[in-house]
Design a protein around this motif. Sequence first.
Motif, PDB file in Angstrom:
ATOM      1  N   SER A  99     -26.120  -6.299   0.168  1.00  0.00           N
ATOM      2  CA  SER A  99     -25.095  -7.092  -0.505  1.00  0.00           C
ATOM      3  C   SER A  99     -24.498  -6.313  -1.670  1.00  0.00           C
ATOM      4  O   SER A  99     -25.212  -5.657  -2.435  1.00  0.00           O
ATOM      5  CB  SER A  99     -25.704  -8.400  -1.019  1.00  0.00           C
ATOM      6  OG  SER A  99     -24.695  -9.262  -1.508  1.00  0.00           O
ATOM      7  N   GLY A 100     -23.167  -6.368  -1.774  1.00  0.00           N
ATOM      8  CA  GLY A 100     -22.470  -5.647  -2.828  1.00  0.00           C
ATOM      9  C   GLY A 100     -21.950  -4.292  -2.395  1.00  0.00           C
ATOM     10  O   GLY A 100     -21.218  -3.642  -3.153  1.00  0.00           O
ATOM     11  N   ALA A 101     -22.313  -3.867  -1.183  1.00  0.00           N
ATOM     12  CA  ALA A 101     -21.831  -2.584  -0.689  1.00  0.00           C
ATOM     13  C   ALA A 101     -20.328  -2.644  -0.438  1.00  0.00           C
ATOM     14  O   ALA A 101     -19.795  -3.672  -0.002  1.00  0.00           O
ATOM     15  CB  ALA A 101     -22.554  -2.213   0.599  1.00  0.00           C
ATOM     16  N   THR A 102     -19.643  -1.551  -0.717  1.00  0.00           N
ATOM     17  CA  THR A 102     -18.195  -1.477  -0.509  1.00  0.00           C
ATOM     18  C   THR A 102     -17.908  -0.860   0.844  1.00  0.00           C
ATOM     19  O   THR A 102     -18.424   0.219   1.167  1.00  0.00           O
ATOM     20  CB  THR A 102     -17.532  -0.643  -1.615  1.00  0.00           C
ATOM     21  OG1 THR A 102     -17.753  -1.285  -2.879  1.00  0.00           O
ATOM     22  CG2 THR A 102     -16.040  -0.515  -1.380  1.00  0.00           C
ATOM     23  N   LEU A 103     -17.096  -1.537   1.630  1.00  0.00           N
ATOM     24  CA  LEU A 103     -16.766  -1.068   2.964  1.00  0.00           C
ATOM     25  C   LEU A 103     -15.609  -0.072   2.926  1.00  0.00           C
ATOM     26  O   LEU A 103     -14.665  -0.235   2.157  1.00  0.00           O
ATOM     27  CB  LEU A 103     -16.378  -2.243   3.855  1.00  0.00           C
ATOM     28  CG  LEU A 103     -17.476  -3.273   4.151  1.00  0.00           C
ATOM     29  CD1 LEU A 103     -16.897  -4.438   4.943  1.00  0.00           C
ATOM     30  CD2 LEU A 103     -18.616  -2.626   4.918  1.00  0.00           C
TER      31      LEU A 103
END
Length: 336
Positions: A99-103
Amino acid sequence: MLSLFVSAALVSCSDDDNDAIVINDGEPTSVKLYTSNNADGNITVYDVTDQSAVTSKTLITTSIAADGVYYDATNDFLLQASRTDLGLEGYNNTSSLVSGATLTVDVDGTNDMQSPREVAVNGNFIVVADNADVDGDPLTPDGRLYVYTKDGNTITLRNTITTSFKLWGITFDNNNLYAVVDATNELAVFSDFLSNTTDMTLAATKRIAVEGIVRTHGLTFDASSDVMILTDIADAANGQDDGGFHYIQNFTSKFNGVANGGTLEVSQQVRVSGASTLLGNPVDVAYDASTQTVYIAEAGNGGGRILAFNNFEAGGNIAPFINNSLAAASAVYLSK
């Protein structure tokens, strides 16, 4: 042309995955609900494998607003329709992200659309419903269906279909495309839809009214159980408590039994609505036939929610057993 996702025989939409749960040593595989929204454009993934202990993670996108969403578990490919870039954006290898990862956009479609909404997938074809007014005249309802092909990391616009009614939700049943007739209580079908390969204006093969609905918006069809579910946003100005959904068993025979221009009677449906449901503006729906669970993207009530219902076969004013806040929720897709 390369097969998209599982196989050319698999038909999916942004609402629902019709495959049955695979059992391994008595335990179900992971069941996840992918959701998009028009508040920040991020994708929130809910793990609903254990419905009593739902967890979630949010993946950050560059979009500010988004609608239709789809996930291919076999190839770990995530797709959504960006209302910021007005095109399809795809992401590879997302399952292990926290969670919080940038795609990062790995598959970037052309920015052809004006107001993309629902996404439906059939083999290597991706269809997007666009609810922008085509001719600029509100007195003549119309919409567009954008038909794309995916080959590896390339998404290409094949053709555009103009319809004689406003669009929102769409879903495939084999090669037939069902579409809600927005701003009405009607449901339409385009038979053998993908055989129309050029830019054109296309009339629906059949349109019927669905008694008991004021304004339909979202829909999903589960072929394994022959269940169609339609959402009713009722008065669009009331986003809090006048919405609902209709659960229709043995849908194919019921739909075929209504003449073009006729009405499917409310006695042949189950309606869930009322203040306890928290349904005010339910814009999209997914269905898990194995657990008989209906998942709703609710855009209005409380600013936006992801809701889930079971034990609804009698209809009525029932409370959801899952109620998670998601601002301006716009679409749901169930993957398992």
